[in-house]
Enzyme design. Sequence first.
Site, PDB file in Angstrom:
ATOM      1  N   THR A 124       4.440  -8.926  15.320  1.00  0.00           N
ATOM      2  CA  THR A 124       3.286  -9.573  14.716  1.00  0.00           C
ATOM      3  C   THR A 124       2.343  -8.474  14.264  1.00  0.00           C
ATOM      4  O   THR A 124       2.210  -7.456  14.953  1.00  0.00           O
ATOM      5  CB  THR A 124       2.543 -10.414  15.802  1.00  0.00           C
ATOM      6  OG1 THR A 124       3.444 -11.405  16.278  1.00  0.00           O
ATOM      7  CG2 THR A 124       1.307 -11.097  15.267  1.00  0.00           C
ATOM      8  N   CYS A 182      -1.035 -17.680  21.901  1.00  0.00           N
ATOM      9  CA  CYS A 182      -1.220 -16.389  22.580  1.00  0.00           C
ATOM     10  C   CYS A 182      -0.279 -15.349  21.981  1.00  0.00           C
ATOM     11  O   CYS A 182       0.814 -15.688  21.528  1.00  0.00           O
ATOM     12  CB  CYS A 182      -0.892 -16.507  24.065  1.00  0.00           C
ATOM     13  SG  CYS A 182      -1.970 -17.641  24.938  1.00  0.00           S
ATOM     14  N   ASP A 204       1.935  -7.399  -3.884  1.00  0.00           N
ATOM     15  CA  ASP A 204       1.181  -7.315  -2.638  1.00  0.00           C
ATOM     16  C   ASP A 204       1.874  -8.293  -1.688  1.00  0.00           C
ATOM     17  O   ASP A 204       2.338  -9.349  -2.123  1.00  0.00           O
ATOM     18  CB  ASP A 204      -0.270  -7.759  -2.874  1.00  0.00           C
ATOM     19  CG  ASP A 204      -1.125  -7.553  -1.640  1.00  0.00           C
ATOM     20  OD1 ASP A 204      -1.948  -6.623  -1.641  1.00  0.00           O
ATOM     21  OD2 ASP A 204      -0.989  -8.332  -0.668  1.00  0.00           O
ATOM     22  N   THR A 239       0.799  -1.225   0.000  1.00  0.00           N
ATOM     23  CA  THR A 239       0.000   0.000   0.000  1.00  0.00           C
ATOM     24  C   THR A 239       0.833   1.277   0.000  1.00  0.00           C
ATOM     25  O   THR A 239       0.464   2.261  -0.635  1.00  0.00           O
ATOM     26  CB  THR A 239      -0.901   0.004   1.262  1.00  0.00           C
ATOM     27  OG1 THR A 239      -1.688  -1.176   1.226  1.00  0.00           O
ATOM     28  CG2 THR A 239      -1.807   1.198   1.313  1.00  0.00           C
TER      29      THR A 239
HETATM   30  N1  ASP Z   1      -2.423  -5.902   1.207  1.00  0.00           N
HETATM   31  C1  ASP Z   1      -1.351  -4.961   1.443  1.00  0.00           C
HETATM   32  C2  ASP Z   1      -0.054  -5.743   1.513  1.00  0.00           C
HETATM   33  O1  ASP Z   1       0.249  -6.323   2.525  1.00  0.00           O
HETATM   34  C3  ASP Z   1      -1.603  -4.208   2.683  1.00  0.00           C
HETATM   35  C4  ASP Z   1      -0.495  -3.236   3.029  1.00  0.00           C
HETATM   36  O2  ASP Z   1       0.308  -2.863   2.223  1.00  0.00           O
HETATM   37  O3  ASP Z   1      -0.446  -2.820   4.155  1.00  0.00           O
HETATM   38  O4  ASP Z   1       0.670  -5.762   0.534  1.00  0.00           O
END
Ligand code: ASP
Length: 343
Positions: free
Chosen positions: A168, A281, A60, A16
Amino acid sequence: MKNNVPDILLIYTGGTIGMVKDYESNALKPFDFDNIKLKIPELKLLDCRIETTAFSNPIDSSDMSPKYWVMIAEIIEKRYQDIDGFVVLTGTDTMSYTASALSFILENLSKPVIFTGSQLPIGDLRTDAKENLITAIQVAAARKNGVPIIQEVGLYFEYKLYRANRTTKVSSEQFEAFESANYPHLGESGVHLNFNEQWLHKADNGLSLKLEKNLNANVVILKLFPGINRNMVEHILNFKGLEGVILETFGAGNAPTDRWFSDILKKTIDREIPIINVTQCTSGGVLMGHYETSMQLKEAGVISGKNITTESAIAKLKLLLGRKIPFQDFKLKFETSLRGEMD
Ligand code: ASP
């Protein structure tokens, strides 16, 4: 570094952060990353020289794989002598997996490698990309007495710097998308950029960078849930070619006490396939033998993942299997911290 100005390499893999909104169609689309300085003119004000490089086909992060982990490591290796700090931009979805894996692949790292990304694209009005990117670059450029402050793989997100292999992704909505529940953050960005020096890794500068690229592909994560049955477990643990298992258990490392379950685990371990116990957890870890429900795992020879994250555990398992160490030594190797990923 020329004239005391650090050289930073920005590596864009996708996600993103490198997208802009087409306000007519409302769709997100990647922009030419070489134009990053036009999108964020503030980058010119930073006290460092910035170079950029990008995957020819940005991905992505759901398409991330060990092949790309090695590609990132090779970009770093190629420029390691002339670059002072690296910033790696990936999508957030699998960033903790990638950043953890890089911490294992890059042996003897003594320069900063900082991962970041964003929840909103760089071209969005309310974007978190600018702050994340600008501060990640400042972290990568930060030096004290002529040496980099960060000498390990970090992950910077929403005002906090973390040890990458402790993180995480915990939110797909909040800007504060990451957590490092079992290790304090390494730094924070407020009015000043502060580092928590006592938690930082200190590299042995006498050693040169080495890449460990041999990552075993034949590993699985088996997550337990109430109602998991024999058929399912047998199916997964009997697949041809299996070489290692991350077993995600309940609480402090607990699992069903049914005889069939411990028998399958024993049989798998007898085939010299290591099984690593990690907790479902987010914080805390595994303490086998603490409850009766984990005694049978200990007796079967299951290895303790202590307080490692699943993201780190899968990368460490791939790496250690790739080293082809004798099976009888595997338990001790896994239970020993390699890159500060467990304690
Ligand atoms: N779906 C995107 C990715 O992980 C979300 C992001 O960039 O935060 O490539």
